[in-house]
Design an enzyme around this catalytic site. Structure first.
Site, mmCIF file in Angstrom:
data_model
loop_
_atom_site.group_PDB
_atom_site.id
_atom_site.type_symbol
_atom_site.label_atom_id
_atom_site.label_comp_id
_atom_site.label_asym_id
_atom_site.label_seq_id
_atom_site.Cartn_x
_atom_site.Cartn_y
_atom_site.Cartn_z
ATOM 1 N N LYS A 243 0.937 -1.199 -0.013
ATOM 2 C CA LYS A 243 -0.059 0.163 0.152
ATOM 3 C C LYS A 243 0.911 1.411 0.038
ATOM 4 O O LYS A 243 0.778 2.303 -0.937
ATOM 5 C CB LYS A 243 -0.858 0.103 1.189
ATOM 6 C CG LYS A 243 -1.894 -1.182 1.231
ATOM 7 C CD LYS A 243 -2.726 -1.109 2.378
ATOM 8 C CE LYS A 243 -2.073 -1.128 3.707
ATOM 9 N NZ LYS A 243 -1.608 -2.242 4.112
ATOM 10 N N ARG B 171 -9.398 1.824 8.265
ATOM 11 C CA ARG B 171 -9.180 0.233 8.512
ATOM 12 C C ARG B 171 -10.288 -0.472 9.234
ATOM 13 O O ARG B 171 -10.429 -1.577 9.450
ATOM 14 C CB ARG B 171 -7.899 0.057 9.531
ATOM 15 C CG ARG B 171 -6.694 0.422 8.593
ATOM 16 C CD ARG B 171 -5.436 -0.149 9.346
ATOM 17 N NE ARG B 171 -4.242 0.317 8.572
ATOM 18 C CZ ARG B 171 -3.139 -0.104 9.117
ATOM 19 N NH1 ARG B 171 -2.866 -0.623 10.129
ATOM 20 N NH2 ARG B 171 -2.097 0.182 8.260
ATOM 21 N N ARG C 50 11.778 -6.279 4.754
ATOM 22 C CA ARG C 50 11.562 -4.919 5.010
ATOM 23 C C ARG C 50 12.540 -4.668 6.304
ATOM 24 O O ARG C 50 13.295 -3.900 6.576
ATOM 25 C CB ARG C 50 10.259 -4.335 5.348
ATOM 26 C CG ARG C 50 10.065 -3.066 5.533
ATOM 27 C CD ARG C 50 8.675 -2.601 5.509
ATOM 28 N NE ARG C 50 7.575 -3.183 6.394
ATOM 29 C CZ ARG C 50 6.528 -3.182 6.671
ATOM 30 N NH1 ARG C 50 6.022 -2.284 5.626
ATOM 31 N NH2 ARG C 50 5.837 -3.777 7.348
ATOM 32 N N ARG D 130 10.959 -2.317 12.146
ATOM 33 C CA ARG D 130 9.552 -2.173 12.777
ATOM 34 C C ARG D 130 9.528 -3.166 13.828
ATOM 35 O O ARG D 130 9.744 -4.332 13.260
ATOM 36 C CB ARG D 130 8.643 -1.963 11.814
ATOM 37 C CG ARG D 130 8.465 -0.838 10.954
ATOM 38 C CD ARG D 130 7.456 -0.851 9.970
ATOM 39 N NE ARG D 130 6.371 -1.487 10.492
ATOM 40 C CZ ARG D 130 5.009 -1.183 9.712
ATOM 41 N NH1 ARG D 130 4.891 -0.515 8.570
ATOM 42 N NH2 ARG D 130 3.982 -1.586 10.320
ATOM 43 N N ARG E 146 -1.616 -9.390 12.951
ATOM 44 C CA ARG E 146 -2.275 -8.179 11.916
ATOM 45 C C ARG E 146 -2.879 -8.828 10.957
ATOM 46 O O ARG E 146 -3.897 -8.164 10.568
ATOM 47 C CB ARG E 146 -0.818 -7.332 11.539
ATOM 48 C CG ARG E 146 -0.116 -6.739 12.591
ATOM 49 C CD ARG E 146 1.402 -6.112 12.199
ATOM 50 N NE ARG E 146 1.093 -5.165 11.007
ATOM 51 C CZ ARG E 146 1.936 -4.749 10.140
ATOM 52 N NH1 ARG E 146 3.089 -5.341 10.254
ATOM 53 N NH2 ARG E 146 1.547 -3.864 9.380
#
Length: 167
Positions: free
Chosen positions: A9, A84, A123, A135, A146
């Site tokens: 996204k 969301r 990532r 993160r 998640r």
């Protein structure tokens, strides 16, 4: 922009925003800035994010409301990370009604689970190799939490927006 964590996204929203010369409103960045500021506003989201949980609608709205109104006064924007939940979508509708703005398009990215896991682990690796802190939720355990939250709270938005005629 809709899609589960790691769907791309942020990457696609940034490209669209750059192409059209409009702001990319990234909810995650707004929240990260609050956390980095060390203020009380950043404490609550930090703990929830570390557990891989979605933040409450009320908390998210405090971060994005002003930014949406500001961007609406200009030339439009690309939303990334908001809404969301159906509650956040309702709040977005109220903000849009007050500002006279409209939703032009809803994009949903849906890679499979293996791709999502590969992306978030990559990532984290890229952050680590570049000397940055990864993160805290870029791991397989947090991804599973998640994804469950996405299916329960965010996926219904796709149906909602389709029912309202958004492509």
């Amino acid at each position: 922009m809709l899609g589960p964590p790691g769907a791309g996204k942020g990457t696609q929203a940034a490209r669209i925003a750059a192409h059209f010369g409009i702001p990319h409103l990234l909810t995650g960045d707004m929240i990260s800035q609050a956390i980095a500021s060390g203020t009380a506003a950043g404490l609550s989201p930090q703990a929830a994010m570390e557990r891989g949980e979605l933040l409450s609608d009320e908390l998210i709205v405090t971060f994005v409301d002003e930014r949406i109104r500001e961007a609406t006064r200009r030339s439009g924007f690309v939303l990334d990370g908001f809404p969301r939940t159906l509650g956040q979508a309702s709040t977005l509708d109220a903000i849009r009604a007050q500002s006279g703005s409209a939703i032009d398009l809803v994009l949903e990215l849906l890679p499979d689970h293996a791709v999502l896991l590969e992306r978030i682990l990559k990532r984290a690796e890229v952050a680590w190799l570049s000397g940055r802190t990864a993160r805290r939720d870029d791991n397989s355990e947090a991804l599973n939490v998640r994804l469950q939250a996405y299916e329960a709270q965010t996926a219904p938005l796709s149906i909602c927006y389709q029912e309202h005629g958004y492509p």
